[in-house]
Write a protein that holds these residues in place. Structure first.
Motif, PDB file in Angstrom:
ATOM      1  N   GLY A  26      -4.442 -46.899 -42.283  1.00 56.34           N
ATOM      2  CA  GLY A  26      -3.602 -47.613 -41.325  1.00 56.34           C
ATOM      3  C   GLY A  26      -2.545 -48.476 -41.972  1.00 56.34           C
ATOM      4  N   ASP A  27      -2.421 -48.402 -43.290  1.00 55.87           N
ATOM      5  CA  ASP A  27      -1.443 -49.197 -44.035  1.00 55.87           C
ATOM      6  C   ASP A  27      -0.170 -48.376 -44.203  1.00 55.87           C
ATOM      7  OD1 ASP A  27       0.096 -50.529 -45.949  1.00 55.87           O
ATOM      8  OD2 ASP A  27      -1.668 -51.331 -46.965  1.00 55.87           O
ATOM      9  N   THR A  28       0.908 -48.794 -43.568  1.00 57.01           N
ATOM     10  CA  THR A  28       2.160 -48.025 -43.600  1.00 57.01           C
ATOM     11  C   THR A  28       2.716 -47.916 -45.017  1.00 57.01           C
ATOM     12  OG1 THR A  28       2.684 -48.778 -41.372  1.00 57.01           O
ATOM     13  CG2 THR A  28       4.494 -47.860 -42.664  1.00 57.01           C
ATOM     14  N   THR A  29       2.641 -49.013 -45.771  1.00 56.87           N
ATOM     15  CA  THR A  29       3.152 -48.991 -47.146  1.00 56.87           C
ATOM     16  C   THR A  29       2.381 -47.991 -47.992  1.00 56.87           C
ATOM     17  OG1 THR A  29       3.794 -51.324 -46.970  1.00 56.87           O
ATOM     18  CG2 THR A  29       3.618 -50.390 -49.188  1.00 56.87           C
ATOM     19  N   PHE A  30       1.064 -47.989 -47.845  1.00 55.18           N
ATOM     20  CA  PHE A  30       0.240 -47.046 -48.604  1.00 55.18           C
ATOM     21  C   PHE A  30       0.549 -45.612 -48.202  1.00 55.18           C
ATOM     22  CE2 PHE A  30      -3.611 -44.430 -48.841  1.00 55.18           C
ATOM     23  CZ  PHE A  30      -3.881 -44.512 -50.192  1.00 55.18           C
ATOM     24  N   LEU A  31       0.674 -45.369 -46.913  1.00 54.07           N
ATOM     25  CA  LEU A  31       0.966 -44.004 -46.450  1.00 54.07           C
ATOM     26  C   LEU A  31       2.332 -43.540 -46.915  1.00 54.07           C
ATOM     27  CD1 LEU A  31      -0.488 -44.083 -42.816  1.00 54.07           C
ATOM     28  CD2 LEU A  31      -1.511 -43.114 -44.888  1.00 54.07           C
ATOM     29  N   ASN A  32       3.301 -44.455 -47.011  1.00 51.59           N
ATOM     30  CA  ASN A  32       4.604 -44.088 -47.562  1.00 51.59           C
ATOM     31  C   ASN A  32       4.469 -43.667 -49.019  1.00 51.59           C
ATOM     32  OD1 ASN A  32       5.961 -44.611 -45.168  1.00 51.59           O
ATOM     33  ND2 ASN A  32       6.469 -46.711 -45.721  1.00 51.59           N
ATOM     34  N   GLY A  33       3.601 -44.356 -49.754  1.00 52.75           N
ATOM     35  CA  GLY A  33       3.351 -43.964 -51.139  1.00 52.75           C
ATOM     36  C   GLY A  33       2.709 -42.595 -51.237  1.00 52.75           C
TER      37      GLY A  33
END
Length: 219
Positions: free
Chosen positions: A10-17
């Motif tokens: 659910g972490d947008t920054t992590f998913l972008n990575g």
């Protein structure tokens, strides 16, 4: 660890990575296929070309992709270009050799029949050899896909900055309380590898149901 892995979903920054890692993975794999398949068709159908390039190929093939990281980093910088270059280099070989091997497994009778009806070398290659080699090429792509993901993550870990799953793992490893994040990142890497392999295996079964390994799995 597993709870943290779920939280990262659910972490947008992590998913972008993760998206950046998958982009480098897909780009490198696509470039490797674009290079290896035509080259494999050439080497597998023209013995003189295979003989002329044998020494160079046998020299380059054993070189580990990881050993090239310092050199590629100096030439391209420690960014996504380096990761893509490493992925491409590592993935070329399984696709190339599976293509050559697949051409060698083509039924000679099928080729002789086409030649008897007046078809030329290119037509025989496209109508007989390439369809026969296609399951082997697909297997090479599937093998390369796993290698590509490993190189993408490792390249990002060694770079230590920017976006990517490997960057997340590297930065978590430098934090005093980052063990849980490191392990959660590893879980994500393993899950991605599993999903990619299952997806490519399903595609192979659908496209090449006559291949022996898929006939056994469908029975």
């Amino acid at each position: 660890m597993l709870v943290r892995a779920v939280e990262l979903g659910g972490d947008t920054t992590f998913l972008n990575g993760v998206g950046a890692t998958l982009e480098a993975w897909a780009t490198g794999l696509a470039l490797a296929c674009a290079l290896a398949i035509p080259l494999g068709l050439l080497l597998g159908s023209v013995p003189a070309a295979a003989q002329a390039t044998r020494v160079l190929i046998e020299f380059l093939r054993p070189v580990p992709s990881v050993a090239l990281i310092p050199l590629v980093s100096l030439l391209l910088g420690a960014g996504s270009e380096t990761t893509v270059a490493l992925v491409t280099y590592a993935c070329v070989w399984p696709v190339l050799f599976n293509t050559v091997y697949g051409l060698g497994e083509t039924d000679p009778l099928a080729k002789d029949t086409l030649r008897a009806f007046g078809f030329g070398r290119l037509a025989v290659l496209l109508m007989a050899s390439l369809p026969s080699a296609a399951p082997f090429i697909a297997a090479g792509v599937r093998i390369s896909a796993a290698t590509a993901l490993i190189l993408a993550v490792v390249g990002e870990i060694l770079a230590g900055f920017g976006e990517g799953l490997g960057t997340f793992i590297a930065q978590a490893g430098m934090a005093t309380d980052g063990t849980r994040d490191v392990l959660a990142g590893v879980v994500w890497a393993g899950a991605l590898g599993l999903v990619i392999n299952l997806a490519l295996t399903a595609v192979e079964r659908r496209l090449f149901p006559w291949a022996p390994e898929h006939r056994g799995s469908r029975a």
